[in-house]
Scaffold this motif. Structure first.
Motif: not given
Length: 850
Positions: A348-352, A432-441
């Protein structure tokens, strides 16, 4: 399909390796978590189904005077009881005069039904069905004849073998129990027509309760209910035993009373004078009356399923697997989940830039987040569902197939929904938990900030730079590698954790194998230095037994001990079936049993008792504490603990003669001999045991080799489990290393492309990344050694029972194999990385997002 959804599928296609890696890690984690955790219950359920289908009796009752139909009706007075009288006895027979458990056959419709493996059941008076073990281990074949010894007490001695079968009363093909005839060890069972058993009454009463068959035979509920039924049966047979004794005594006394009447008449005819002949006849009648009273006294022996040969040992093995399954798969799964969490986070961080573009185009935060959540959900669900199903269908059934070589049973593997639920929950938390945490940030930032690359971390001086003589000797590439290691601390920590976790799992797998195999070696190589124990009928005839022993070519020496069993109690806890040894000569005793606390050897004190480790652990006591000892059929006495000695098999305690006298106010008599032998063969052991039973005043002889074989057999059944651990740990380690390297390369593509533009060769660019992997791999391996040892120690502690404690043993081969595997995985990943970097599009990678 919406554009944003199309974009998700395009991302999956463009980065298939990463998506597959995520699915694979979750798949492996769930496979071993669900599969291994199902194995313990699967073993118990499979055996339960086998014995239930075969109508195995719940309780077995033996009588010194036999059973008739009245006894059957007496048993069935207990609600729900179904009783069946069976003729049974131990006899000697066959080409090697082996001890056989012989049963009378009527049909195969009652209790303890046989499973016919080949041939047919007896239909003629001269036919016999043998144990399948007789075919596998002793070479008997259909059509051969089987001859019993003259003293077997059968209507005929020779029978034709017409079939081979398995019995639910003998679940383990490696053990058939012990007996007081032959060499004392039952080799197999046999069935002949019941009318051929020359017995006036049945000798065994099988009792079964159909309503109990819905409960698992190893469950607490079943054991509780059987205990209640057994108590009820004892109550009704208490009166029946007295009645049976009186009836038999009356029948036995009829001819004796008739002879007594004739003797009295003869005395009267002789004028009341007893002649010598009359006195001799009177003495014989008195002796016959006493013998009749002893022979007609009814005593009962009770057994439940747990008393059958190897029945409890099977539960111990399945419990050990369950104990291992409570630790090893959980650790395995946590490593998998942690790496997955990191992978999703980095993805997700790569897809900023992509998130910023979507946000600038007017997509809501919810819509953008849903795109990545669906990606994570798809990977998590695929891995969890496929891994759980595949784990349930493969691992337990594979392990059961290994068990079937020793224990014939019908596979019955449950799908444990609670384990599947846990696996699914943790899988989705990791994805899903990781994706939720990073996208929210990430979505908190503005589109313009997201569309720019995140500013690289500023370089800082590292500790090695302060060691100038060392730093000056390093090349430019080495300096860059070391700086990058400490510059990206989270990457370094995750890589070390991943490699250390994989190494620890491998070390644990090899350690489990080594520890299980070394249990008997530690017990019979370092603690017990004798090879046999001989239980005496009469303590006063030790010399007679010793004389028989000395005729054997394998005999070395023997030491007398007073051996008794009992229970120990302290702090509200209790340990049953403790074996106590009181040596006659303390000086020679050290040659037979080595007492040690691990630091120093122990000597038997004048007061107090030395207990084994398991007693101390269970009761929570140590040197100087007090415990209560209650010998079987004896009174309780309080004794101080003088020391704690290491022990791996069985539960033992030791006292000196003076300590025993002080504790129990009596002198102990020698009733057992510990015997040292010169590397005996199985044939020599059997011959000696037979001689001791026939001529040596022995109740029975047991060999440490048989106990060691039990551990070897148990090790053999656990070997497939350990092999699976090692295999899957290796696969997980490879996937983790590949995934972390893939993330590393993806994050640094611009940096690596810059190096290629500056003229670095492909192998130099690859080494630029791989050098860091090599360093982290070495660090991870070293950390993994320590973690693996600790994990192994914890698992073995959980897997111990009262009868077996596993030593912590990891041979150097395990460390070497684990290291080689991790180095091999690093080399394979390096080769894959090299091929990937050769195909890098430098212009695309260096293209600015501005």
């Amino acid at each position: 399909m919406k554009p944003i959804t199309k974009n998700m599928w395009r991302d999956i296609r463009a980065n298939k390796g990463r998506f597959i890696a995520i699915v694979m890690i979750i798949f492996l984690g769930c496979l071993i978590f669900v599969g291994i955790r199902t194995t313990g219950p699967g073993l118990n359920d499979s055996l339960d189904k086998t014995v239930t289908d075969a109508h195995l009796s719940d309780i077995q009752l033996f009588s010194s005077t036999g059973f008739n139909q009245t006894d059957v009706k007496t048993a069935e007075k207990v609600k729900g009881a179904h009783a069946q009288a069976v003729k049974f006895k131990y006899v000697v027979g066959g080409k090697d005069e082996l001890t056989v458990a012989l049963y009378g056959y009527t049909n195969n419709k009652g209790q303890n039904r046989l499973s016919l493996e080949s041939g047919h059941f007896p239909t003629k008076k001269n036919e016999i069905v043998l144990d399948q073990r007789a075919k596998d281990n002793f070479g008997y074949r259909l059509g051969q004849t089987f001859t019993f010894a003259k003293n077997a007490g059968l209507k005929q001695r020779t029978y034709k073998v017409v079939g081979f079968a398995d019995s639910p009363a003998y679940i383990d093909n490696t053990s058939r129990g012990s007996a007081n005839v032959g060499d004392g060890t039952v080799r197999f069972f046999a069935y002949i027509p019941q009318q051929q058993m020359n017995l006036s009454a049945a000798t065994m009463l099988l009792i079964r309760f159909p309503k109990l068959q819905t409960e698992n035979t190893y469950s607490k509920a079943y054991k509780h209910d059987v205990a209640q039924k057994k108590a009820a049966l004892k109550a009704v047979f208490k009166k029946r035993g007295t009645t049976r004794s009186q009836q038999l005594l009356a029948a036995a006394m009829k001819p004796i009373k008739a002879q007594q009447a004739r003797l009295t008449a003869a005395k009267q005819m002789a004028g009341g004078t007893m002649t010598a002949e009359m006195s001799a006849a009177q003495a014989k009648l008195t002796a016959a009356a006493k013998q009749a009273q002893a022979a007609t006294k009814t005593t009962y022996t009770w057994q439940t399923r747990t008393d059958l040969p190897s029945f409890s040992a099977f539960q111990d093995t399945s419990d050990r697997i369950a104990a291992i399954a409570n630790v090893f798969p959980v650790f395995f799964f946590l490593i998998a989940a942690l790496i997955t969490f990191t992978t999703i986070t980095r993805m997700v961080e790569e897809a900023r830039g992509q998130i910023g573009t979507l946000k600038a185009l007017g997509y809501s935060k919810h819509a953008i987040a849903r795109n990545y959540l669906m990606y994570a959900l798809t990977a998590g669900l695929l891995g969890a569902v496929l891994g759980s199903i595949f784990g349930n269908l493969t691992l337990p059934r594979f392990i059961l197939s290994m068990y079937r070589t020793n224990i014939p049973m019908t596979p019955d593997v449950p799908f444990i929904w609670s384990d599947f639920g846990l696996a699914l929950l943790f899988s989705l938390l990791a994805t899903v938990g990781a994706a939720f945490y990073v996208t929210r940030r990430e979505l908190k930032e503005k589109p313009s900030e997201l569309m720019r690359p995140r500013a690289p971390k500023s370089a800082k001086r590292i500790l090695m730079e302060r060691i100038k003589p060392l730093w000056r000797r390093l090349s430019f590439n080495q300096k860059v590698s070391y700086r990058n290691l400490f510059r990206y601390k989270s990457r370094m920590i995750m890589t070390i954790i991943g490699i250390a976790g994989g190494t620890a799992l491998l070390i644990t797998g090899f350690g489990l194998r080594d520890s299980i195999l070394n249990t008997s070696t530690q017990q019979f190589g370092h603690i017990f230095h004798y090879q046999a124990t001989v239980r005496l009928k009469e303590p006063s005839k030790v010399a007679q037994t010793d004389a028989v022993l000395k005729t054997s070519p394998i005999y070395q020496s023997a030491a007398g001990v007073n051996a008794f069993s009992g229970k120990t109690k302290a702090h509200g806890q209790q340990v049953n079936d403790v074996n106590f040894f009181v040596p006659a000569d303390q000086r020679t005793f050290k040659k037979y049993i080595q007492l040690t606390n691990g630091k120093q050897n122990l000597s038997l004190p004048k007061r107090g008792v030395i207990i084994s480790t398991k007693i101390a652990q269970t009761l929570g006591i140590g040197t100087g504490d007090t415990l209560t000892i209650t010998p079987t059929n004896g009174q309780a006495h309080q004794v101080k603990v003088a020391g704690v000695t290491k022990n791996y098999m069985g539960v033992f305690a030791y006292m000196s003669k003076s300590a025993y006298r002080a504790a129990f106010n009596q002198a102990g008599t020698v009733n057992t001999l510990l015997v040292r032998l010169k590397k005996p063969t199985a044939k020599q052991r059997n011959k000696l045991a037979k001689q001791l039973l026939n001529d040596g005043n022995a109740l029975g002889t047991s060999y440490t080799a048989d106990q060691a074989q039990t551990i070897t057999t148990m090790s053999g059944t656990l070997t497939p489990v350990v092999g699976i651990f090692i295999l899957l740990s290796g696969v997980l380690s490879f996937v983790v290393l590949y995934n972390l390297t893939n993330i590393n390369v993806s994050e640094r593509m611009r940096e690596l492309s810059t190096l290629k533009v500056l003229g670095f060769y492909d192998n130099e660019v690859t080494l630029y990344v791989v050098r860091e992997n090599i360093i982290l791999t070495l660090v991870g391996i070293i950390v993994g050694f320590g973690v693996g040892w600790g994990l192994l120690a914890y698992i073995l502690q959980q897997a111990t029972t009262l009868s077996v404690i596993f030593p912590i043993v990891i041979h150097w081969e395990g460390y070497v194999a684990s290291t080689i595997l991790m180095v091999l995985f690093t080399a394979i990943v390096m080769a894959i990385t090299y091929q990937r970097l050769k195909r890098v599009d430098m212009l695309a990678a260096l293209n600015s997002n501005e």
